[in-house]
Design a protein around this motif. Sequence first.
Motif, mmCIF file in Angstrom:
data_model
loop_
_atom_site.group_PDB
_atom_site.id
_atom_site.type_symbol
_atom_site.label_atom_id
_atom_site.label_comp_id
_atom_site.label_asym_id
_atom_site.label_seq_id
_atom_site.Cartn_x
_atom_site.Cartn_y
_atom_site.Cartn_z
ATOM 1 N N LYS A 1 54.146 52.021 7.991
ATOM 2 C CA LYS A 1 54.225 53.316 7.941
ATOM 3 C C LYS A 1 53.259 54.536 8.489
ATOM 4 O O LYS A 1 54.195 55.280 8.943
ATOM 5 N N GLN A 2 52.413 54.030 8.260
ATOM 6 C CA GLN A 2 51.197 55.094 9.185
ATOM 7 C C GLN A 2 50.535 53.795 9.819
ATOM 8 O O GLN A 2 49.259 53.029 9.967
ATOM 9 N N VAL A 3 49.802 54.367 11.414
ATOM 10 C CA VAL A 3 49.271 54.283 12.023
ATOM 11 C C VAL A 3 48.279 55.105 11.670
ATOM 12 O O VAL A 3 48.126 56.287 12.647
ATOM 13 N N LEU A 4 46.798 55.069 12.028
ATOM 14 C CA LEU A 4 46.223 55.476 11.759
ATOM 15 C C LEU A 4 45.009 55.018 12.886
ATOM 16 O O LEU A 4 43.720 54.800 12.867
ATOM 17 N N PHE A 5 44.340 56.042 13.558
ATOM 18 C CA PHE A 5 43.398 56.193 14.455
ATOM 19 C C PHE A 5 42.375 56.467 13.789
ATOM 20 O O PHE A 5 42.256 57.645 13.399
ATOM 21 N N VAL A 6 41.176 55.640 14.117
ATOM 22 C CA VAL A 6 39.556 55.915 13.250
ATOM 23 C C VAL A 6 39.460 56.426 14.984
ATOM 24 O O VAL A 6 38.902 55.901 15.997
ATOM 25 N N CYS A 7 38.478 57.433 14.414
ATOM 26 C CA CYS A 7 37.629 57.565 16.037
ATOM 27 C C CYS A 7 36.210 58.093 15.277
ATOM 28 O O CYS A 7 35.554 58.888 14.100
ATOM 29 N N ASP A 8 34.948 57.769 16.291
ATOM 30 C CA ASP A 8 33.562 57.925 15.679
ATOM 31 C C ASP A 8 33.632 59.540 16.921
ATOM 32 O O ASP A 8 33.670 59.914 17.529
ATOM 33 N N ALA A 9 33.176 60.756 15.105
ATOM 34 C CA ALA A 9 33.097 62.175 15.608
ATOM 35 C C ALA A 9 31.961 61.817 17.232
ATOM 36 O O ALA A 9 31.662 63.383 17.700
ATOM 37 N N MET A 10 30.333 60.676 17.003
ATOM 38 C CA MET A 10 30.045 61.076 17.778
ATOM 39 C C MET A 10 29.896 60.567 19.127
ATOM 40 O O MET A 10 29.694 60.814 20.056
ATOM 41 N N THR A 11 31.073 60.309 19.914
ATOM 42 C CA THR A 11 31.202 59.219 20.641
ATOM 43 C C THR A 11 32.047 60.140 21.811
ATOM 44 O O THR A 11 32.008 59.812 23.369
ATOM 45 N N GLY A 12 32.173 61.097 21.450
ATOM 46 C CA GLY A 12 32.234 62.559 22.683
ATOM 47 C C GLY A 12 33.542 62.321 23.749
ATOM 48 O O GLY A 12 34.507 61.701 22.682
ATOM 49 N N GLN A 13 33.360 62.333 24.572
ATOM 50 C CA GLN A 13 34.675 62.570 26.006
ATOM 51 C C GLN A 13 35.226 60.665 25.530
ATOM 52 O O GLN A 13 36.219 61.321 25.000
ATOM 53 N N ASP A 14 34.623 60.221 25.019
ATOM 54 C CA ASP A 14 35.661 58.780 24.849
ATOM 55 C C ASP A 14 36.663 58.283 23.508
ATOM 56 O O ASP A 14 37.939 57.655 23.707
ATOM 57 N N ALA A 15 36.209 59.425 22.150
ATOM 58 C CA ALA A 15 36.705 59.506 21.981
ATOM 59 C C ALA A 15 37.627 60.212 21.446
ATOM 60 O O ALA A 15 39.098 60.059 21.499
ATOM 61 N N VAL A 16 38.254 61.645 22.761
ATOM 62 C CA VAL A 16 39.357 61.865 22.952
ATOM 63 C C VAL A 16 40.214 61.041 23.706
ATOM 64 O O VAL A 16 41.233 60.831 23.917
ATOM 65 N N ASN A 17 39.386 60.500 25.423
ATOM 66 C CA ASN A 17 40.666 59.294 26.070
ATOM 67 C C ASN A 17 40.584 58.721 24.981
ATOM 68 O O ASN A 17 42.476 58.058 25.080
ATOM 69 N N SER A 18 40.875 57.978 24.322
ATOM 70 C CA SER A 18 40.571 57.101 23.098
ATOM 71 C C SER A 18 41.701 57.037 22.522
ATOM 72 O O SER A 18 42.846 56.616 22.383
ATOM 73 N N ALA A 19 41.395 58.285 22.081
ATOM 74 C CA ALA A 19 42.964 59.107 21.113
ATOM 75 C C ALA A 19 44.342 59.207 21.785
ATOM 76 O O ALA A 19 45.681 59.069 21.621
ATOM 77 N N LYS A 20 44.128 59.367 22.951
ATOM 78 C CA LYS A 20 44.853 59.827 24.287
ATOM 79 C C LYS A 20 45.391 58.587 24.750
ATOM 80 O O LYS A 20 47.021 58.345 24.513
ATOM 81 N N ALA A 21 44.757 58.262 24.612
ATOM 82 C CA ALA A 21 45.228 56.222 24.888
ATOM 83 C C ALA A 21 46.488 55.396 23.996
ATOM 84 O O ALA A 21 47.412 54.754 24.089
ATOM 85 N N PHE A 22 45.374 55.466 22.781
ATOM 86 C CA PHE A 22 46.250 55.353 21.662
ATOM 87 C C PHE A 22 47.052 55.741 21.085
ATOM 88 O O PHE A 22 47.899 55.259 20.680
ATOM 89 N N ASN A 23 47.440 57.178 21.239
ATOM 90 C CA ASN A 23 48.411 57.362 20.689
ATOM 91 C C ASN A 23 50.226 57.193 21.627
ATOM 92 O O ASN A 23 51.194 57.497 21.247
ATOM 93 N N GLU A 24 49.614 57.319 22.999
ATOM 94 C CA GLU A 24 50.607 56.824 24.661
ATOM 95 C C GLU A 24 50.358 55.332 23.895
ATOM 96 O O GLU A 24 52.134 55.427 24.374
ATOM 97 N N ALA A 25 50.443 54.487 23.756
ATOM 98 C CA ALA A 25 50.229 53.312 23.317
ATOM 99 C C ALA A 25 51.525 53.542 21.638
ATOM 100 O O ALA A 25 52.067 52.402 21.329
ATOM 101 N N LEU A 26 50.776 53.578 21.004
ATOM 102 C CA LEU A 26 51.834 53.415 19.874
ATOM 103 C C LEU A 26 52.105 54.690 18.859
ATOM 104 O O LEU A 26 52.168 54.531 17.709
#
Length: 298
Positions: free
Chosen positions: A217-242
């Motif tokens: 019902k909910q797919v939640l992306f957990v992301c580390d606020a400290m990881t900078g650019q990685d957080a943004v890139n991974s958010a994008k990739a996970f959102n495209e896939a899921l």
Amino acid sequence: MFESITQGLTGALDALRGQTKLTEKNIADSLGQVRQALLEADVAYDVAKSFTDRVTENAIGRKVLNSINPGQQLVGVVYEELIHLMGPVDHSLHLAGKDEVTVIMLCGLQGSGKTTTCGKLSRILMNSGRRPMMVAADLQRPAAIEQLKTLGGQLDVPVHFEDPQGNSAVNVCRNGLKAAKAAGNIDTLILDTAGRLHIDDDLMKELEQIDNRLHPKQVLFVCDAMTGQDAVNSAKAFNEALELDGVILTKLDGDARGGAALSVKHVTGVPIKYVGVGEQLDKLQEFHPDRMAERILG
Ligand code: GDP
């Protein structure tokens, strides 16, 4: 990245705050610096531009230039626009009735805080009268299974786990759902999925399989606020896939000033629902854009 967004914004705004006289020129200069700070934090150009355009428009509309304390007022307009950019807020997990099992899937890179957040979320759900079960579907990191079992023990929340050897995550999740239904008193199932240090095809395939079979019902992306650019890139990739439903931003008790909240909301378009503010189980809070805006402005 987060230092730059914060330093850029606070630098530009500190200069403004003290000003008793503002001119269109020094507003434009300061907002130029604000825009630069946003761009350096990988906020898309059009977002950064529309942000500063809206601030300028609002400032002019409210006759900030002629007000008694124009610097302070302009900072106020920037603050409101930051809130606007990070909103609207939707804390709801859209849980179904207690007579069925609502599945919530947590995903994200390794070390982002997924396993810990499963426990924190279970605690919040229990406090609101739900009966959660957790599923140890991170078969990549054997310690994750033990970690989830320990959290389950601390919270008195059942954990479904299996031998990872020759097993698949989707199988564990499917069996977890069966076990939850068979238990009769479970209404929410939280899936702790595997992460990797970096995004790879195998990980995404595994998560897509779970998504397709379990229909969370909910797919939640957990992301580390400290990881900078990685957080943004991974958010994008996970959102495209899921097709994410929400984001949980962790480790905000650290030095990160919150620039990730701006960028991640922008790249995914989905709301930040919760923030992690410590390692302990009671350190998960609903996300409030106004508090985050204050933090970003320093
Ligand atoms: P996973 O690999 O995504 O499952 O990540 P874990 O849940 O194992 O978390 C990795 C580390 O981050 C652990 O040491 C956690 O205690 C820590 N952690 C998780 N959330 C937070 C948080 O909000 N604040 C802080 N300071 N640490 C956190």
